[in-house]
Design a protein around this motif. Sequence first.
Motif, mmCIF file in Angstrom:
data_model
loop_
_atom_site.group_PDB
_atom_site.id
_atom_site.type_symbol
_atom_site.label_atom_id
_atom_site.label_comp_id
_atom_site.label_asym_id
_atom_site.label_seq_id
_atom_site.Cartn_x
_atom_site.Cartn_y
_atom_site.Cartn_z
ATOM 1 N N UNK A 1 0.814 -1.234 0.000
ATOM 2 C CA UNK A 1 0.000 0.000 0.000
ATOM 3 C C UNK A 1 0.844 1.279 0.000
ATOM 4 N N UNK A 2 1.962 1.299 0.743
ATOM 5 C CA UNK A 2 2.793 2.495 0.756
ATOM 6 C C UNK A 2 3.379 2.772 -0.623
ATOM 7 N N UNK A 3 3.816 1.728 -1.301
ATOM 8 C CA UNK A 3 4.349 1.893 -2.659
ATOM 9 C C UNK A 3 3.275 2.455 -3.595
ATOM 10 N N UNK A 4 2.049 1.951 -3.475
ATOM 11 C CA UNK A 4 0.962 2.439 -4.327
ATOM 12 C C UNK A 4 0.696 3.925 -4.096
ATOM 13 N N UNK A 5 0.723 4.351 -2.815
ATOM 14 C CA UNK A 5 0.519 5.766 -2.495
ATOM 15 C C UNK A 5 1.637 6.639 -3.072
ATOM 16 N N UNK A 6 2.874 6.124 -2.998
ATOM 17 C CA UNK A 6 4.003 6.868 -3.539
ATOM 18 C C UNK A 6 3.894 7.003 -5.049
ATOM 19 N N UNK A 7 3.411 5.967 -5.712
ATOM 20 C CA UNK A 7 3.229 6.032 -7.158
ATOM 21 C C UNK A 7 2.150 7.052 -7.526
ATOM 22 N N UNK A 8 1.105 7.128 -6.709
ATOM 23 C CA UNK A 8 0.070 8.140 -6.937
ATOM 24 C C UNK A 8 0.661 9.549 -6.806
ATOM 25 N N UNK B 1 3.803 10.344 -7.305
ATOM 26 C CA UNK B 1 4.664 10.515 -8.484
ATOM 27 C C UNK B 1 3.839 11.046 -9.673
ATOM 28 N N UNK B 2 2.674 10.424 -9.871
ATOM 29 C CA UNK B 2 1.834 10.784 -11.007
ATOM 30 C C UNK B 2 1.254 12.177 -10.847
ATOM 31 N N UNK B 3 0.698 12.471 -9.668
ATOM 32 C CA UNK B 3 0.057 13.768 -9.443
ATOM 33 C C UNK B 3 1.064 14.915 -9.438
ATOM 34 N N UNK C 1 11.550 12.075 -10.548
ATOM 35 C CA UNK C 1 10.809 11.244 -11.498
ATOM 36 C C UNK C 1 11.719 10.351 -12.331
ATOM 37 N N UNK C 2 13.030 10.602 -12.299
ATOM 38 C CA UNK C 2 13.959 9.792 -13.084
ATOM 39 C C UNK C 2 14.069 8.369 -12.547
ATOM 40 N N UNK C 3 13.775 8.193 -11.245
ATOM 41 C CA UNK C 3 13.943 6.895 -10.592
ATOM 42 C C UNK C 3 12.705 6.593 -9.762
ATOM 43 N N UNK C 4 12.460 5.337 -9.488
ATOM 44 C CA UNK C 4 11.330 4.873 -8.681
ATOM 45 C C UNK C 4 11.579 5.188 -7.193
ATOM 46 N N UNK C 5 10.549 5.092 -6.333
ATOM 47 C CA UNK C 5 10.731 5.343 -4.895
ATOM 48 C C UNK C 5 11.732 4.355 -4.281
ATOM 49 N N UNK C 6 12.707 4.890 -3.531
ATOM 50 C CA UNK C 6 13.751 4.011 -2.982
ATOM 51 C C UNK C 6 14.539 4.728 -1.897
ATOM 52 N N UNK D 1 10.911 12.373 -2.437
ATOM 53 C CA UNK D 1 9.621 12.549 -3.102
ATOM 54 C C UNK D 1 9.734 13.519 -4.277
ATOM 55 N N UNK D 2 10.508 14.570 -4.108
ATOM 56 C CA UNK D 2 10.711 15.557 -5.171
ATOM 57 C C UNK D 2 12.073 16.213 -4.965
ATOM 58 N N UNK D 3 12.735 16.536 -6.078
ATOM 59 C CA UNK D 3 14.084 17.096 -5.990
ATOM 60 C C UNK D 3 14.336 18.008 -7.192
#
Length: 442
Positions: A83-90, A92-94, A105-110, A199-201
């Motif tokens: 669920x946390x990954x899904x929220x992070x992807x949301x 990313x999109x928004x 946005x160049x890399x996935x949450x990590x 989350x953003x950079x």
Amino acid sequence: MAVAETQLYSKILNKVKNRSTCALLESLLSMGFPAHTAQKALAATGHKTAEEASKWLHSHCNDPSLDDPIPQEYALYLCPTGPLHDKLQEFWKESKNQCARNKAHEIFPHITLCDFFTCEDRKVEFLHEALKKVGDRFLNVFPPAISLSLHSSVSYLGFFINDAHANVIKEFAVAFATEASVLADCHVKPCTKQLHLTLAHKFYPHHQKTLEQLAKSINPGQSCLWTAALYSRDMRFVNYQILQALFQYKPQNIDELMLNTGDLIYVDRSQQSDVSDGWVIGTSHRTGCRGFLPENYTEKANESDTWVKHREYTFTPASGLLPKNENEPRRKLNGEIHNPKTKSVTQTLAFQTVALRRGLLVMRHGERVDHVFGKSWIQQCLTADGKYHRADLNFPASLPKRRDGIKHFEYDPPLSCCGVFQSRLVGKFETATLLKTSLFVS
């Protein structure tokens, strides 16, 4: 022999035994591929299957760097799932929709566990072994839930890790670096700075409030399984821009690059000064070939789109769940392999009896059209409306229909007419040989 000498001899002997040729490499060697290119293909495809590595080699047959001893770069990340990954992807999109792209946005949450490091192609399996060994060692001490706190500044937004949890994660990273150094002779630098999940950079300052509002919708306490994942990338294209082909493009000149929809292209912006407007020079991630391509056929892609995942280790909570490792069987707590479909002794003996009575002989030989006419054979036999045309008598008279059309033959070329003739001769020879053998045995 002295005790110390005996122990040293034992260590060296075990190290040599562990470095035996893997089954995947043996499979590629049996297909006729040289050892160094086979190892390169396995490293470039994540050591998953011989089929993937073979496909990579066929698509890179015209790659001028195929024989270069250039290793991949590797990094270890801690990635959220569930669920946390899904929220992070949301998020990313928004954040991309409302505030445009930023560096995150160049890399996935990590969470970064170590800097990128190099490893020889022939030693990559020992990195996988290092991850498995260290993961098993830390399984019972790894925090079941990592405490995250939101931090915001003018150019950065992300979660910082609680110190107590961060210390355990850092110890895990140090242990992996040590194990990788011993098993794979790699110099790995574990992360010693403040652990964080970005989350953003490098975003515009006027977007800070919007990004903060979006970030507040993420509940950092949501259920999550954390996975230590080993990724690799091509070190030659680290600072290149990544483009993705939106349409197919057929080269009109010999110095142009063929594009299939979805192809990823490496582009060095510093080398585009002498290129005509609307065109760029790029290197295909799929084939390794370099040439000119129309830029309006592409769009920007993410840096991590060209990365390859090798292995992952999931830290399950202490509720009896077992760690799931990619490409590995499930295991009991004592380390024994667990097979839910256990066969009886009678079934096993019966299977062995049948195996002894039967034999299968496979002969692979036959000239392929791409070996005769090159990788561009499809363009030579396509009409303007996309239908097959026999441009040479050595082309097959017709091609069987496939769901994906004639383009599907690019990775599975047919035999030429000469190849069909060769295959029939081989079949007749083997049939005659088997008949003689069976008569002799009877």
